[in-house]
Write a protein that holds these residues in place. Structure first.
Motif, mmCIF file in Angstrom:
data_model
loop_
_atom_site.group_PDB
_atom_site.id
_atom_site.type_symbol
_atom_site.label_atom_id
_atom_site.label_comp_id
_atom_site.label_asym_id
_atom_site.label_seq_id
_atom_site.Cartn_x
_atom_site.Cartn_y
_atom_site.Cartn_z
ATOM 1 N N GLN A 104 0.733 -1.145 0.121
ATOM 2 C CA GLN A 104 -0.175 0.183 -0.070
ATOM 3 C C GLN A 104 0.712 1.307 0.064
ATOM 4 O O GLN A 104 1.999 1.268 0.567
ATOM 5 C CB GLN A 104 -0.891 0.018 1.065
ATOM 6 C CG GLN A 104 -2.007 -1.088 1.272
ATOM 7 C CD GLN A 104 -3.003 -0.852 2.400
ATOM 8 O OE1 GLN A 104 -2.935 0.039 3.220
ATOM 9 N NE2 GLN A 104 -3.871 -1.829 2.267
ATOM 10 N N HIS A 105 0.310 2.180 -0.699
ATOM 11 C CA HIS A 105 0.965 3.552 -0.631
ATOM 12 C C HIS A 105 0.309 4.434 0.345
ATOM 13 O O HIS A 105 -1.022 4.545 0.239
ATOM 14 C CB HIS A 105 0.654 4.246 -2.321
ATOM 15 C CG HIS A 105 1.048 5.433 -2.243
ATOM 16 N ND1 HIS A 105 2.485 6.290 -2.098
ATOM 17 C CD2 HIS A 105 0.378 6.751 -2.637
ATOM 18 C CE1 HIS A 105 2.351 7.299 -2.550
ATOM 19 N NE2 HIS A 105 1.098 7.768 -2.169
ATOM 20 N N ILE A 106 0.923 5.224 1.050
ATOM 21 C CA ILE A 106 0.559 6.145 2.126
ATOM 22 C C ILE A 106 0.851 7.624 1.403
ATOM 23 O O ILE A 106 1.929 7.880 1.112
ATOM 24 C CB ILE A 106 1.080 6.214 3.492
ATOM 25 C CG1 ILE A 106 0.710 4.753 3.735
ATOM 26 C CG2 ILE A 106 0.419 7.290 4.151
ATOM 27 C CD1 ILE A 106 1.519 4.711 5.279
ATOM 28 N N PRO A 107 -0.345 8.335 1.078
ATOM 29 C CA PRO A 107 -0.158 9.549 0.224
ATOM 30 C C PRO A 107 0.498 10.668 1.245
ATOM 31 O O PRO A 107 0.597 10.370 2.514
ATOM 32 C CB PRO A 107 -1.631 10.052 0.046
ATOM 33 C CG PRO A 107 -2.386 8.872 0.110
ATOM 34 C CD PRO A 107 -1.816 7.910 1.126
ATOM 35 N N LEU A 108 0.926 11.642 0.582
ATOM 36 C CA LEU A 108 1.858 12.746 1.251
ATOM 37 C C LEU A 108 0.616 13.424 2.429
ATOM 38 O O LEU A 108 -0.291 13.725 2.000
ATOM 39 C CB LEU A 108 2.218 13.983 0.402
ATOM 40 C CG LEU A 108 3.448 13.575 -0.438
ATOM 41 C CD1 LEU A 108 3.556 14.509 -1.666
ATOM 42 C CD2 LEU A 108 4.671 13.795 0.381
ATOM 43 N N GLY A 134 9.882 1.576 -0.397
ATOM 44 C CA GLY A 134 9.951 1.800 0.824
ATOM 45 C C GLY A 134 10.379 3.380 1.203
ATOM 46 O O GLY A 134 10.711 3.589 2.372
ATOM 47 N N GLN A 135 10.375 4.042 0.002
ATOM 48 C CA GLN A 135 10.849 5.466 0.436
ATOM 49 C C GLN A 135 9.724 6.214 1.363
ATOM 50 O O GLN A 135 8.580 5.706 1.320
ATOM 51 C CB GLN A 135 10.815 6.088 -0.824
ATOM 52 C CG GLN A 135 11.878 5.726 -2.027
ATOM 53 C CD GLN A 135 11.209 4.965 -2.899
ATOM 54 O OE1 GLN A 135 10.520 4.006 -2.667
ATOM 55 N NE2 GLN A 135 11.810 4.963 -4.090
ATOM 56 N N ARG A 305 4.718 7.545 2.228
ATOM 57 C CA ARG A 305 5.559 6.297 2.136
ATOM 58 C C ARG A 305 4.927 5.471 0.948
ATOM 59 O O ARG A 305 3.930 5.112 0.425
ATOM 60 C CB ARG A 305 4.941 5.155 3.339
ATOM 61 C CG ARG A 305 6.155 4.050 3.379
ATOM 62 C CD ARG A 305 5.374 2.662 4.347
ATOM 63 N NE ARG A 305 4.175 2.045 3.402
ATOM 64 C CZ ARG A 305 3.643 1.295 3.826
ATOM 65 N NH1 ARG A 305 3.796 0.577 5.059
ATOM 66 N NH2 ARG A 305 2.627 0.391 2.917
ATOM 67 N N ALA A 306 6.199 4.779 0.153
ATOM 68 C CA ALA A 306 5.914 4.095 -0.935
ATOM 69 C C ALA A 306 5.909 2.778 -0.551
ATOM 70 O O ALA A 306 6.608 2.203 0.270
ATOM 71 C CB ALA A 306 7.054 4.322 -2.142
ATOM 72 N N PRO A 307 5.309 1.964 -1.439
ATOM 73 C CA PRO A 307 5.349 0.274 -1.374
ATOM 74 C C PRO A 307 6.665 -0.222 -1.386
ATOM 75 O O PRO A 307 7.548 0.513 -1.872
ATOM 76 C CB PRO A 307 4.282 -0.101 -2.614
ATOM 77 C CG PRO A 307 3.443 1.088 -3.114
ATOM 78 C CD PRO A 307 4.283 2.283 -2.733
ATOM 79 N N PHE A 308 6.674 -1.274 -0.668
ATOM 80 C CA PHE A 308 8.153 -2.041 -0.832
ATOM 81 C C PHE A 308 8.052 -3.279 -0.933
ATOM 82 O O PHE A 308 7.014 -4.021 -0.522
ATOM 83 C CB PHE A 308 8.809 -1.344 0.523
ATOM 84 C CG PHE A 308 8.076 -1.770 1.871
ATOM 85 C CD1 PHE A 308 8.496 -2.858 2.707
ATOM 86 C CD2 PHE A 308 7.202 -0.917 2.429
ATOM 87 C CE1 PHE A 308 7.750 -3.119 3.688
ATOM 88 C CE2 PHE A 308 6.597 -1.514 3.663
ATOM 89 C CZ PHE A 308 7.001 -2.526 4.376
#
Length: 327
Positions: A104-108, A134-135, A305-308
């Motif tokens: 999952q991506h967590i938006p800014l 994972g950035q 958070r980017a997916p990882f």
């Protein structure tokens, strides 16, 4: 830009501006704690201008030393109160980053911008860097404010935002976890003190409503910043199939979280799409290295958070609580 006491100072990504400013150790045996005084002087000089600083190549041994580093800036570390996502306490004032599935991506967003109380400072410590992805992307909230179309900005400012949350029922975090108590009276006291309307529903679960800011003014710099989580709380943030499944289960008023204009009227999907496009345009992304510590002014810089893939461990500390009501 310069060298001081064995470390270099320069923008990490100069083509994207000064955020984040990179402070890199010349000797990987240099402890972050041993050079704290020099680093604090750099933070005092640069954080309010640049919004975020990345400390790289320093020695830092575990969560307890990270806690010491963050706490040394002079403000007690904050508990994660009225949180919106699942986290685990690691040590006093230190938490895991949001425990959402890796895909999952967590938006800014700015931490706790969905409330009228938030931390001014936030630190991230990369203990285990993901094998890929994972950035923790970041963005300058002043730039976001400037780039949001004026007609949207003016509408958000004039109306404000109303966040509606329904806790528990297996759909979201429980109110016991969010308020760190099992006593309904403590919940009611917290809500009263923070301008939150709360009601206990027939099933014993809790619904809260709170009208909050859409933009804010930094108490020190005076900068106007885009400071809300409308794009994240709104049901349009969910994938269409998830949205449809949820609305099959519950009425709109019982969604785990949603957001409206401050007068209770709906926010248009296309408006939120424009805001998301601005955030995407402002996003700054870099790969974590193990041992990295990033410090953000939470009003000047948003994070995501980017997916990882593979193991990833980033822990977080927050400090210097600020309230819209004291601004």
């Amino acid at each position: 830009m310069g060298v001081a006491v064995g470390f270099t100072v320069r923008p990490l990504l100069p083509e994207q501006g000064r955020l984040p400013l990179l402070v890199e150790a010349g000797d990987h045996d240099t402890s972050l704690l041993d050079v704290f005084d020099e680093l604090k002087a750099l933070v005092d000089e640069h954080l309010l201008r640049d919004g975020g600083i990345l400390f790289r190549g320093f020695r830092l041994e575990g969560a307890e030393q990270f806690r010491q580093f963050a706490a040394s800036f002079g403000h007690p570390l904050l508990n994660y109160e009225f949180g919106s996502t699942p986290r685990t306490n690691v040590t006093q004032g230190v938490y895991t980053s949001t425990e959402y599935p890796a895909h999952q991506h967590i938006p800014l967003h700015n931490e706790q911008a969905y409330s009228r109380d938030w931390p001014m400072k936030i630190w991230f410590y990369s203990m285990i860097a993901a094998k890929s992805g994972g950035q923790t992307p970041i963005a300058d909230s002043r730039e976001v404010y400037r780039k949001v179309p004026a007609h949207i900005r003016e509408r958000f400012v004039s109306k404000g935002l109303m966040y509606v949350r329904n806790f528990g029922n297996g759909l979201d975090v429980s109110w016991e976890d969010v308020f760190n108590t099992e006593d309904p009276q403590e919940v009611e006291a917290y809500c009263k003190a923070h301008g939150i309307t709360c009601e206990w529903k027939d099933d014993g679960e809790l619904r809260t409503r709170q009208v909050c800011q859409a933009v804010a003014e930094h108490p020190v710099t005076g900068d106007k910043v885009w400071f809300n989580q409308a794009h994240l709380f709104h049901i349009s943030n969910l994938p269409p199939e998830v949205r449809e499944s949820l609305l099959d289960i519950v009425d709109e008023e019982d969604l785990p979280r949603n957001v409206y204009y401050g007068d209770g009227s709906p926010i248009e999907d296309d408006v939120l799409d424009e805001i998301r496009a601005v955030l995407e345009d402002c996003k700054i992304s870099f790969l974590w290295q193990e041992g990295d510590v990033m410090m953000l002014d939470n009003m000047l810089a948003a994070h995501a958070r980017a997916p990882f893939e593979g193991p990833r461990k980033v822990i977080v500390a927050m400090a210097e609580g600020h309230s819209l009501d004291q601004a």
